[in-house]
Every structure is written in C-alpha cells, then in structure tokens.
Motif scaffolding. Structure first.
Motif, short mmCIF file in Angstrom:
data_model
loop_
_atom_site.label_atom_id
_atom_site.label_comp_id
_atom_site.label_asym_id
_atom_site.label_seq_id
_atom_site.Cartn_x
_atom_site.Cartn_y
_atom_site.Cartn_z
N HIS A 87 0.82 -1.22 0.00
CA HIS A 87 0.00 0.00 0.00
C HIS A 87 0.85 1.27 0.00
O HIS A 87 0.29 2.37 0.02
CB HIS A 87 -0.96 0.00 1.20
CG HIS A 87 -0.27 0.02 2.53
ND1 HIS A 87 0.14 -1.13 3.17
CD2 HIS A 87 0.11 1.04 3.33
CE1 HIS A 87 0.73 -0.80 4.31
NE2 HIS A 87 0.73 0.50 4.43
N ASP A 161 3.38 5.64 6.84
CA ASP A 161 1.97 5.87 6.51
C ASP A 161 1.29 6.47 7.74
O ASP A 161 1.65 6.16 8.88
CB ASP A 161 1.29 4.55 6.13
CG ASP A 161 -0.10 4.77 5.55
OD1 ASP A 161 -0.35 5.84 4.97
OD2 ASP A 161 -0.95 3.86 5.69
N ARG A 163 -2.16 6.73 9.75
CA ARG A 163 -3.54 6.29 9.96
C ARG A 163 -3.73 5.99 11.44
O ARG A 163 -2.76 5.78 12.17
CB ARG A 163 -3.88 5.06 9.09
CG ARG A 163 -2.95 3.91 9.24
CD ARG A 163 -3.37 2.70 8.38
NE ARG A 163 -2.65 1.54 8.87
CZ ARG A 163 -1.44 1.18 8.47
NH1 ARG A 163 -0.84 1.87 7.51
NH2 ARG A 163 -0.84 0.14 9.01
N GLU A 164 -4.98 5.99 11.86
CA GLU A 164 -5.32 5.72 13.26
C GLU A 164 -4.57 6.64 14.21
O GLU A 164 -4.17 6.24 15.31
CB GLU A 164 -5.03 4.25 13.63
CG GLU A 164 -5.82 3.26 12.80
CD GLU A 164 -5.42 1.82 13.10
OE1 GLU A 164 -5.02 1.53 14.24
OE2 GLU A 164 -5.50 1.00 12.17
N ASN A 215 0.52 16.49 12.26
CA ASN A 215 0.02 17.72 11.65
C ASN A 215 1.01 18.36 10.69
O ASN A 215 0.83 19.52 10.30
CB ASN A 215 -0.37 18.71 12.75
CG ASN A 215 -1.68 18.33 13.40
OD1 ASN A 215 -2.66 18.07 12.72
ND2 ASN A 215 -1.69 18.27 14.71
N ARG A 217 2.71 19.75 7.59
CA ARG A 217 2.03 20.26 6.40
C ARG A 217 2.85 20.08 5.14
O ARG A 217 4.07 20.09 5.17
CB ARG A 217 1.76 21.75 6.55
CG ARG A 217 0.86 22.08 7.70
CD ARG A 217 0.83 23.58 7.86
NE ARG A 217 0.11 23.94 9.06
CZ ARG A 217 -0.03 25.19 9.48
NH1 ARG A 217 0.49 26.18 8.80
NH2 ARG A 217 -0.70 25.44 10.58
N LEU A 218 2.11 19.99 4.04
CA LEU A 218 2.75 20.00 2.73
C LEU A 218 3.56 21.28 2.59
O LEU A 218 3.16 22.34 3.06
CB LEU A 218 1.67 20.05 1.64
CG LEU A 218 1.07 18.75 1.16
CD1 LEU A 218 0.08 19.07 0.05
CD2 LEU A 218 2.15 17.82 0.64
N PRO A 274 2.61 14.48 -0.91
CA PRO A 274 1.32 15.00 -1.37
C PRO A 274 0.28 13.95 -1.77
O PRO A 274 -0.87 14.05 -1.36
CB PRO A 274 1.69 15.88 -2.57
CG PRO A 274 3.02 15.38 -3.02
CD PRO A 274 3.72 14.86 -1.80
N ARG A 275 0.64 12.96 -2.58
CA ARG A 275 -0.38 12.04 -3.12
C ARG A 275 -0.81 11.00 -2.12
O ARG A 275 -1.93 10.51 -2.15
CB ARG A 275 0.16 11.32 -4.36
CG ARG A 275 0.41 12.23 -5.52
CD ARG A 275 1.09 11.48 -6.66
NE ARG A 275 1.44 12.42 -7.71
CZ ARG A 275 2.49 13.24 -7.65
NH1 ARG A 275 3.29 13.21 -6.60
NH2 ARG A 275 2.72 14.08 -8.63
N SER A 276 0.13 10.62 -1.25
CA SER A 276 -0.12 9.51 -0.34
C SER A 276 -0.48 9.98 1.06
O SER A 276 -0.92 9.17 1.88
CB SER A 276 1.14 8.66 -0.25
OG SER A 276 2.24 9.48 0.16
N ASN A 277 -0.28 11.25 1.35
CA ASN A 277 -0.45 11.78 2.71
C ASN A 277 0.49 11.07 3.71
O ASN A 277 0.29 11.14 4.92
CB ASN A 277 -1.90 11.67 3.18
CG ASN A 277 -2.21 12.64 4.32
OD1 ASN A 277 -1.77 13.78 4.31
ND2 ASN A 277 -2.94 12.16 5.33
N ALA A 278 1.49 10.38 3.21
CA ALA A 278 2.48 9.74 4.09
C ALA A 278 3.55 10.79 4.45
O ALA A 278 3.51 11.93 3.99
CB ALA A 278 3.12 8.56 3.37
#
Lengths: 347, 320
Positions: A87, A161, A163-164, A215, A217-218, A274-278
C-alpha cells in the motif's frame, strides 16, 4: 557550490573516506552549547547559508558518488535493506518526485528532470544514468520507485503511513544506519520503533513529536539533528552486521582515537508527501574523525566537554561505553578551558 | 496568515450546480500546476472582504491526477458569517483569491479491504477526489449519497456516469432513507466506513457502526463546523497584554488574528486541534463547538478551540 566528487573513497575494509577542509568547515555540529540533553529540537527545514548542508532541502556533497557505491554494495549482499509494503506505492512515487525535483532544481550541473505529462526523463550525470520512464508505472523503472531513486541519494529514507492517529514505518531504504534495522522495525508504530530510546519517553518527547508530525504540512518540511559516534568511517553499522563493527569499539585507545573515532551526525528531514499523505523521514549521516574535528579549536573544546559530561544513560544507549574515556582523553589537550562562543559555527 | 506561503489563484469558472451550491474552478495565477494532493484534502480559501478577512476550509473536489486546476464547491449558508456569501455574491470569473496548501484530515485508510462512503448534501465534496483515487486503487468501494431531491443532488449525473453501479442515490423528497443498520451489518471484515454530511447523519453512522462492533479505527468522519454566531464578549490575551472585543458574527480566532496575534491553525473548523489554547480565566461559561476536545476536556474548561468556540461571559483570559 561546485562539488568535486571523490568517487574512490571507501566506507569499509581500507576506510579511505576523508573530509576535505571545505567539508570539515560545513560539518553540521549538533551541539549549540557545551552540554547535551534531548530536546524536541525540530525546526522548519528552511534554506540555510550558501555552502552549508542545509542550503538546499537535500544535500549533495563530495561523498555522493562513493556513498551511492557503498549502498549498492550493501544491497548486493542484503536486498532486504530496501522494503516497501504494497500500500506504499503512491508514497514511493511521491519520494521519487521529491528527490528528483530537489536535485534537478538545486544541482542543475549534475541532475536534470524533464517532465512531459507522465513521461519523465531523468539524468544523473555523476552516476551516468539516463532514464526515461512513466510516472506512476513501476514497470518502466529497473527497480521500485523508492529503491530506484534512493540508490541515487545519500542518506537513509523511511516512509511512514499515517492512519489511526499514528505513523507506521512501512517502506524504506536503510543502509547507512546507526545500529537499527528496517527489517526489524517494518510495520511498527511510531512509539514502538522508538521503544529502545532511554529517558525520552519519560520526558514526553515522543508524545509531542508524534503530535507535531501528525500535523506536518505540505510544503513545510522540518528537520532536526541527532548524533552518535562510530569507529572508522563506517556507514553501515547495522545490527545485521554487528559482528563486523561491534568488536572495533574495543580497539580504541587515546593514541588512535583521533583517526578511529568519528562523530556521526544525522541531519534528519521530514516531509509530508502530497499524493499519499504519508511522511518521508530522511536520515543523512555525516562523519568526521576526531583528528579532523580538532582542526576547528572551538569544536574540539565543545565536543570534549559534551562527551566528558554526557548522561550515563546516553553513553550507554549511543554505544559509547567502551571508548568514550579514550576519546575524552584524546580531546583533553585540545581543551584549554576557554569559553566557547554560542552556536555551532566554526568560530 | 501564518502558513508558510499561500498560493494566489484565479477563478476560471463558476457553475451554479444546485439552488444552494456554486462550484468554483481555480487555476494558479502564476501559471503551471498546483501541488499534488490526496483525496479528502481541504484548502483554506482566503477572502479579503471590505472589513474583514474570511478564511474558510473547502474540500478539494478535483481529481488528484489533474493538477492544472483545483475545484471546490461552496454551499450558501443561510446563517452565513460572510464567507459563503462572499464566495456566492462577490467572486466573479477572473478574480484572484489566495489559498493555503492542501491539508488532509480525512484520508482514505490505505490498508482497508473495502471503502464504504456515505455522503449527505454538501458532504459529497471530499468524496469526489477520494473516488478519483479509488478508481485506480483496485479495492472495492461504494458510495451512498443522500440529498433533498434530484435538484439538490450536486454531481449526481457525473457520479452515475463515472461510477456505474457503485453509487446509490437517496432523495428525502421521495422518502428514500439510507438503511444504516442494514448497510453497516453486512460488510466484509476490513471494511472502513467514511461519513461526511449533516451532524445527525454523522452521529447516526458512528453510533450504528459502534453498536454493530466496528472498531473505532475503521470509522471515519469529517464535519467542518462553521463558527456559530454568538453573543459579544471580551477576550484578554495574557501574554500579549491585549484586550480584544469579539462581535457576534466573528469567531474568537478571527478576532484574535485581527488584533495582530497569530494562532497556529490547520482546519479552522473544529477538527484538527491545532489552535487549541489554554484558558487562564473565564467569568462565565465556555461554548465549545468543536469536534476535537473530549467531553471531559470540555467540562474542565481548561482549553478552548478558538476557531469555532466562544464564551458566554464578560471576560475570558487566554494564554496567548
């Protein structure tokens, strides 16, 4: 800065790695004062002074070609130094874009990137690579995107990654590490893989760091410095190869510490992808021998004091127990007790 | 603005997609492409009104694979404090606005075995970009989309065209309701549910999923609150030694910013927790309108989220 590469230097066997006088002057000393303790020392990864290791987001220095060859040697023996869970593919492309764009923008004499829609052409002159590929299609590259690009970058790269409400170590290229293993840490959460670090948990460092990173940021990357010491200019001090480098730590004497003992500083960068938010975590190791370090009188005084007064738990965690005293003894004659100026600049 | 930098954008198209919703297409004023983003991200749009700067969060709706433009939809709020009215009444094609870089507080879970998306009304917006990500992800997904009537079903036609067999629409006017019980009782293990819409819908989905034994890690929701209108009050910023008057239709955060004091923020909608501020003293009650603080934290009165929360008091002292 016009980098002159030293393609033949080695980080194993005969250890011919050396820093030029220019490389010494730009060494990122991690001690702004004469004592050291943890802090959440994260700052924005903004451009630094010309010629410094933070002039550009991703630094290329005189060791670039030799470090890429060292990485290839490690991977030939242990391919699992690169790993990525399925993933994480979009984050792999994010990393490839980040590195290619940074290098092509900041070092146009060495790298070029041409983008025509999803058809990209990448030129790496120092490594003599010219690659046409389709962004987003792994079949058009010789390796997976993260492996491909980090074979052409200095430092280790770990992708997390999100998540959670946590960060998970789920892809990376790790061949220049200070005694930790990607293979061991794969799939772990942020606090799991920081488990072995002493004192910092009690200080709440990881609670605050995790909250901060969630948090991130890009377009607003951050950095911090970390450090340890290594015997010989050995980049690959991995747990997998402990039998190769562990015994070196028992061979340090005040007489040979100048040549053998190296301060190892990690410039760590963190970018939101950016694309994966990882989040990608880069760990770039800079090595300097004690005899190179003492060519800067202020640094000799300061590192002597930091090592002499270091908290015992940190001496142990950083693996310095066997040779700290020998290094302090080597440095002592360079410390006349004079005060050091604030900050880390050479003088 | 305390973001590192904003992007100046030009409005290149405006479309009235329902009686209440306008859809804006933005392009970088400097040319080129926008930064890449992931589905579920929002941007803050900065609107420089005559007397006031509005900063409102809007979900990015365009495909993450297409970066020549960004698209957002804005619902005209009846109880608007100005932002949505500004977008609806003032902004014309050719105008310039500023936006902050995208932030994703509602990401898809990348290890989900299936994605179940539930949208109500304007809550469709974050799903539009997520669907674009899902079309290439190779993981099963379905969208359940409830609106008042076909007339209010923004992008209904587009969705049916792009997502054949994957979208189910429900109209209040014909009495069609989403059967949350049924939907959440019959999903394969590893399914994640995402809901965005009116508060009662979110509450119903979250409560039903929990009752049915879904782990919290598999339940995702996003609800940006617009800062509600309230009574006027005074806030004292202890560290800055400033007194600021908060008028009824301006948020606490906006008032503090107007006084020249910066507070870090990400969402401006009571979701992210970034602007959380310590309360030193209050001679009345805090009116918490956020979705971030726990009930205990709200009851303790020790912190407040100034982006959406206020106070019913004559004097509030903050650690700013």
């Amino acid at each position: 800065m016009n980098v002159v590469f030293k393609p033949d230097e080695t980080f194993r066997d005969d250890f011919t790695f050396r820093n030029s006088p220019e490389a010494i002057r730009r060494f990122p000393l991690p001690f702004p004062e004469d004592r050291y303790m943890y802090s959440v020392n994260i700052e924005e990864h903004l451009p630094g002074p010309p010629g410094s290791v933070i002039e550009f987001p991703i630094d290329i220095d005189e060791h670039y070609v030799a470090e890429c060859r060292e990485r290839a040697l490690v991977l030939a023996e242990e391919p699992r130094r690169f790993q990525a869970l399925p993933h994480m593919m979009s984050s792999q492309w994010d990393c490839l874009e980040l590195i290619m764009e940074s290098l092509a923008r900041d070092y146009p004499q060495h790298f070029a990137l041409e983008r025509r829609g999803s058809r990209w052409v990448w030129t790496n002159r120092p490594l003599q690579i010219h690659q046409t590929f389709t962004f987003g299609d792994p079949a058009t590259l010789p390796q997976e995107p993260l492996e491909y690009i980090t074979r052409q970058a200095q430092g280790d790269w770990v992708v997390m990654d999100q998540r959670e409400g946590d960060l998970w170590c789920e892809a990376g290229m790790v061949t220049t590490q200070a005694d930790w293993s990607l293979d061991f840490d794969m799939g772990m959460s942020f606090k799991e893989w920081h488990g072995p670090v002493p004192l910092a948990h009690e200080m709440g460092v990881f609670d605050r760091a995790l909250k901060f990173l969630l948090n991130l940021r890009l377009n607003e990357p951050v950095r911090r410095l970390n450090w340890t010491m290594t015997i010989h200019p050995r980049l690959d001090t991995s747990p997998e190869n402990y039998y190769k480098w562990g015994p070196d730590r028992a061979t340090v004497t005040p007489q040979n510490a100048g040549n053998k003992a190296h301060l190892r500083v990690e410039l760590q960068g963190l970018w939101r992808l950016p694309r994966s938010n990882a989040i990608v975590f880069s760990i770039r190791a800079y090595l300097i021998s004690m005899q190179e370090l003492v060519t800067v009188p202020k640094w000799a005084r300061r590192v002597h004091r930091v090592l002499r007064d270091l908290h015992p738990a940190l001496v142990d965690y950083k693996g310095l127990s066997r040779y700290r005293d020998a290094v302090v003894e080597y440095l002592a004659p360079f410390d006349d007790g004079a005060p050091t100026s604030p900050g880390t600049a050479p003088e | 603005m305390n973001h590192a930098d904003t992007i100046v954008v030009r409005v290149v198209a405006i479309e009235q997609v329902t009686p209440q919703i306008k859809h804006f297409t933005l392009a970088p004023a400097a040319g080129g492409n926008f930064p890449a983003f992931s589905g579920g991200s929002h941007i803050i749009v900065v609107m420089r009104g005559v007397n006031r700067i509005h900063r409102n969060p809007y979900s990015l709706m365009s495909s993450p694979g297409q970066l020549e433009t960004y698209e957002v939809s804005v619902r005209r709020m009846e109880q608007s404090r100005g932002g949505s009215h500004f977008m609806h009444d003032q902004v014309q094609v050719g105008n310039e606005l500023e936006i902050a870089h995208p932030v994703n507080l509602f990401p898809l879970d990348k290890i989900a075995r299936k994605h179940l998306l539930i949208a109500g009304g304007i809550g469709i917006t974050p799903f539009m970009a997520q669907l674009a990500d899902l079309r290439t992800a190779g993981v099963p997904y379905e969208l359940h989309y409830a609106t008042r009537s076909p007339e209010h079903c923004a992008f209904g036609g587009l969705l049916s065209e792009r997502e054949p067999g994957r979208v189910q629409k429900y109209y209040d006017c014909t009495g069609e309701l989403i059967d949350f019980e049924g939907l959440l009782s019959n999903q394969p293990l590893g399914t994640h549910v995402y809901v965005c819409g009116p508060a009662p819908m979110i509450e119903k989905v979250v409560a039903t999923a929990r009752e049915r034994g879904w782990p919290d890690s598999h339940i995702h929701w996003e609800q940006f609150s617009a800062p509600p209108v309230g009574d006027a009050f005074d806030v004292y910023l202890a560290r800055s030694s400033l007194k600021v008057h908060v008028v009824p239709d301006q948020s606490l955060l906006e008032s503090i910013e107007a006084a020249g004091v910066e507070v870090p923020y990400l969402c401006r909608g009571g979701v992210c927790g970034f602007c959380r501020t310590k309360v030193v003293e209050v001679d009345g009650t805090l009116v918490h309108n956020d979705h971030f603080l726990s009930d205990e934290e709200k009851a303790s009165g020790k912190t407040i989220m100034p982006c959406v929360s206020r106070a019913r008091c004559s004097k509030l002292v903050l650690d700013l």
